[in-house]
Motif scaffolding. Structure first.
Motif, mmCIF file in Angstrom:
data_model
loop_
_atom_site.group_PDB
_atom_site.id
_atom_site.type_symbol
_atom_site.label_atom_id
_atom_site.label_comp_id
_atom_site.label_asym_id
_atom_site.label_seq_id
_atom_site.Cartn_x
_atom_site.Cartn_y
_atom_site.Cartn_z
ATOM 1 N N ARG A 153 -23.227 35.476 -39.188
ATOM 2 C CA ARG A 153 -22.318 34.838 -40.133
ATOM 3 C C ARG A 153 -23.078 34.325 -41.358
ATOM 4 N NH1 ARG A 153 -20.210 31.846 -36.831
ATOM 5 N NH2 ARG A 153 -18.298 33.005 -36.396
ATOM 6 N N GLU A 154 -24.265 33.774 -41.142
ATOM 7 C CA GLU A 154 -25.078 33.300 -42.267
ATOM 8 C C GLU A 154 -25.484 34.453 -43.185
ATOM 9 O OE1 GLU A 154 -28.357 31.265 -40.580
ATOM 10 O OE2 GLU A 154 -27.182 29.547 -39.862
ATOM 11 N N LEU A 155 -25.858 35.588 -42.597
ATOM 12 C CA LEU A 155 -26.241 36.746 -43.406
ATOM 13 C C LEU A 155 -25.054 37.288 -44.193
ATOM 14 C CD1 LEU A 155 -28.620 38.663 -40.972
ATOM 15 C CD2 LEU A 155 -29.243 37.506 -43.092
ATOM 16 N N LEU A 156 -23.872 37.298 -43.577
ATOM 17 C CA LEU A 156 -22.680 37.768 -44.288
ATOM 18 C C LEU A 156 -22.351 36.850 -45.460
ATOM 19 C CD1 LEU A 156 -20.406 38.860 -41.300
ATOM 20 C CD2 LEU A 156 -21.522 40.338 -42.977
ATOM 21 N N ALA A 198 -31.168 41.603 -46.977
ATOM 22 C CA ALA A 198 -30.133 41.004 -46.139
ATOM 23 C C ALA A 198 -29.380 42.073 -45.346
ATOM 24 C CB ALA A 198 -29.162 40.200 -46.998
ATOM 25 N N GLU A 199 -29.089 43.199 -45.968
ATOM 26 C CA GLU A 199 -28.399 44.282 -45.265
ATOM 27 C C GLU A 199 -29.263 44.856 -44.146
ATOM 28 O OE1 GLU A 199 -27.359 46.980 -48.338
ATOM 29 O OE2 GLU A 199 -25.452 45.965 -48.823
ATOM 30 N N GLU A 200 -30.574 44.964 -44.384
ATOM 31 C CA GLU A 200 -31.459 45.463 -43.351
ATOM 32 C C GLU A 200 -31.535 44.476 -42.181
ATOM 33 O OE1 GLU A 200 -34.157 47.757 -41.209
ATOM 34 O OE2 GLU A 200 -32.771 48.244 -42.852
ATOM 35 N N SER A 201 -31.594 43.177 -42.492
ATOM 36 C CA SER A 201 -31.602 42.162 -41.433
ATOM 37 C C SER A 201 -30.306 42.205 -40.630
ATOM 38 C CB SER A 201 -31.791 40.775 -42.044
ATOM 39 O OG SER A 201 -33.017 40.687 -42.737
ATOM 40 N N LEU A 202 -29.183 42.405 -41.327
ATOM 41 C CA LEU A 202 -27.893 42.490 -40.644
ATOM 42 C C LEU A 202 -27.823 43.739 -39.774
ATOM 43 C CD1 LEU A 202 -25.152 41.054 -40.402
ATOM 44 C CD2 LEU A 202 -24.333 42.463 -42.293
ATOM 45 N N GLN A 225 -27.725 45.464 -33.465
ATOM 46 C CA GLN A 225 -28.193 46.500 -32.549
ATOM 47 C C GLN A 225 -28.176 45.931 -31.126
ATOM 48 O OE1 GLN A 225 -32.009 47.842 -33.909
ATOM 49 N NE2 GLN A 225 -31.153 49.069 -35.551
ATOM 50 N N PRO A 226 -27.038 46.006 -30.457
ATOM 51 C CA PRO A 226 -26.944 45.436 -29.101
ATOM 52 C C PRO A 226 -27.953 46.033 -28.129
ATOM 53 C CG PRO A 226 -24.770 46.013 -29.945
ATOM 54 C CD PRO A 226 -25.782 46.616 -30.884
ATOM 55 N N LEU A 227 -28.280 47.339 -28.281
ATOM 56 C CA LEU A 227 -29.225 47.960 -27.367
ATOM 57 C C LEU A 227 -30.609 47.364 -27.549
ATOM 58 C CD1 LEU A 227 -28.127 51.701 -27.585
ATOM 59 C CD2 LEU A 227 -27.595 50.024 -25.816
ATOM 60 N N HIS A 228 -30.950 47.034 -28.811
ATOM 61 C CA HIS A 228 -32.246 46.416 -29.061
ATOM 62 C C HIS A 228 -32.289 45.007 -28.492
ATOM 63 C CE1 HIS A 228 -35.968 45.394 -31.083
ATOM 64 N NE2 HIS A 228 -35.385 44.334 -31.634
ATOM 65 N N LEU A 229 -31.191 44.282 -28.590
ATOM 66 C CA LEU A 229 -31.124 42.914 -28.084
ATOM 67 C C LEU A 229 -30.847 42.850 -26.592
ATOM 68 C CD1 LEU A 229 -28.978 41.366 -30.946
ATOM 69 C CD2 LEU A 229 -31.414 41.045 -30.583
ATOM 70 N N LYS A 230 -30.352 43.988 -26.025
ATOM 71 C CA LYS A 230 -29.953 44.039 -24.622
ATOM 72 C C LYS A 230 -28.827 43.042 -24.336
ATOM 73 C CE LYS A 230 -34.538 45.496 -23.090
ATOM 74 N NZ LYS A 230 -35.686 45.219 -22.207
ATOM 75 N N LEU A 231 -27.956 42.814 -25.338
ATOM 76 C CA LEU A 231 -26.812 41.927 -25.173
ATOM 77 C C LEU A 231 -25.606 42.552 -25.849
ATOM 78 C CD1 LEU A 231 -28.309 38.387 -25.882
ATOM 79 C CD2 LEU A 231 -27.376 39.198 -23.728
ATOM 80 N N GLN A 257 -20.995 40.750 -30.230
ATOM 81 C CA GLN A 257 -19.745 41.104 -30.890
ATOM 82 C C GLN A 257 -19.934 40.973 -32.392
ATOM 83 O OE1 GLN A 257 -16.474 38.618 -29.887
ATOM 84 N NE2 GLN A 257 -15.003 39.747 -31.100
ATOM 85 N N GLU A 258 -19.664 42.057 -33.118
ATOM 86 C CA GLU A 258 -19.827 42.035 -34.563
ATOM 87 C C GLU A 258 -18.724 41.223 -35.212
ATOM 88 O OE1 GLU A 258 -20.191 45.824 -36.290
ATOM 89 O OE2 GLU A 258 -21.983 46.402 -35.168
ATOM 90 N N ILE A 259 -19.087 40.531 -36.287
ATOM 91 C CA ILE A 259 -18.126 39.770 -37.071
ATOM 92 C C ILE A 259 -17.630 40.640 -38.213
ATOM 93 C CG2 ILE A 259 -17.804 37.688 -38.466
ATOM 94 C CD1 ILE A 259 -20.021 36.398 -36.894
ATOM 95 N N SER A 260 -16.371 40.624 -38.464
ATOM 96 C CA SER A 260 -15.825 41.416 -39.553
ATOM 97 C C SER A 260 -16.351 40.896 -40.874
ATOM 98 C CB SER A 260 -14.286 41.350 -39.553
ATOM 99 O OG SER A 260 -13.760 41.991 -40.690
ATOM 100 N N ASP A 261 -16.620 41.800 -41.825
ATOM 101 C CA ASP A 261 -17.106 41.400 -43.141
ATOM 102 C C ASP A 261 -16.110 40.534 -43.882
ATOM 103 O OD1 ASP A 261 -19.285 42.823 -42.563
ATOM 104 O OD2 ASP A 261 -18.811 44.574 -43.786
#
Length: 294
Positions: free
Chosen positions: A144-147, A270-274, A279-285, A288-292
């Motif tokens: 949310r902060e990045l958005l 910022a887009e690269e950080s987002l 990447q749920p597979l990278h986080l293994k969690l 849930q994505e937040i809508s823009d």
């Protein structure tokens, strides 16, 4: 024996009235409640529990306790903010009302050697539980902060993008006109040489003229290389002229190129950080994505 404020206390009670034992890696403090006349056990977490929190627990168990303090062996009062982990490293005196208890904690090294494996397993389990319960909330909050940061950067970038588009159109139009003017001049030169060769003079007269024209063109191309350190290649020359018009127009219209480039870099970062955050597979969690639009 005198306390920190000079108030007299009764003779020290033997240390067996307050005992400390370890169960499952946690210290258990057992003491006699003065008004209830019964022994009570307090299991504490030494790495998070303070002296003040422990004394409050004791007073809650026995409402008749009006005063509860902890002193070091030299008579100095121990701060309520001190962690029990630090307190249990040395002997101390526990004062309840007017009674002072001499406390000798067990040696920590022996206990840690006996329960080291069990404590490490508990710490590992607590760490995994903390990650499972709190990491997803942290990731969503960070997303949310990045958005919000992206919205702010794009809001600043929008007027600069519009101004840049107008300047680029103007510079591109001037560059195209210059190319067409060059073609027209070359066509006029060729027609003039043909007219002078066949209708006015003969080839014998015009041959040296064409030679010096060719030599002059070679000198012009060499001068271009000396000034720009690049070969005269038509696409490169076109781009160089376009940039010349672009920066000259930007200066006239007060277009801050450095500010524009900085904003573009911040947006890309910022887009690269987002992207990495989503990447749920990278986080293994299952993040849930937040809508823009949120």
């Amino acid at each position: 024996w005198m306390g920190r404020e000079g108030a007299p206390y009764s003779t020290l009670v033997p240390s067996d009235e307050v005992t400390i034992n370890y169960r499952h890696g946690l210290p258990v403090i057992t003491l006699m409640l003065p008004t209830r006349s019964e022994r009570c056990q307090f299991t504490v977490k030494p790495v998070v529990t303070t002296v003040g929190a422990f004394l409050q627990d004791v007073q809650r168990e026995d409402k008749g306790i009006e005063r509860a303090e902890v002193f070091a062996t030299d008579g100095s009062k121990v701060s309520d903010a001190t962690l029990l982990e630090v307190l249990l490293m040395n002997d101390f005196k526990l004062v309840i009302n007017n009674t002072a208890y001499s406390v000798s904690p067990p040696v920590k090294d022996k206990l840690s050697s006996e329960h080291a494996t069990e404590m490490e397993d508990v710490k590992s389990l607590v760490h995994r539980l903390f990650v499972a319960l709190h990491l997803e909330d942290h990731q969503i909050r960070k997303e949310r902060e990045l958005l919000q940061k992206l919205d702010h950067l794009k809001g600043e970038l929008l007027p600069l993008e519009q101004m840049k588009a107008r300047i680029m159109d103007s510079a591109d139009a001037k560059t195209s006109r210059l190319l067409w003017v060059g073609l027209a001049l070359m066509s006029a030169q060729g027609g003039a040489l043909a007219w002078l060769t066949w209708w006015v003079y003969s080839w014998d007269i015009m041959e040296p003229v064409t030679y010096f024209i060719t030599y002059g063109s070679a000198m012009a191309f060499y001068a271009y290389f000396v000034l720009t350190k690049q070969d005269y290649i038509y696409p490169h020359a076109k781009d160089r002229q376009f940039l010349h018009y672009f920066y000259r127009k930007s200066k006239k219209q007060h277009f801050n190129v450095e500010r524009y480039n900085k904003l573009k870099d911040d947006v890309a970062e910022a887009e690269e950080s987002l992207r990495r955050l989503r990447q749920p597979l990278h986080l293994k969690l299952p993040i849930q994505e937040i809508s823009d639009k949120d």
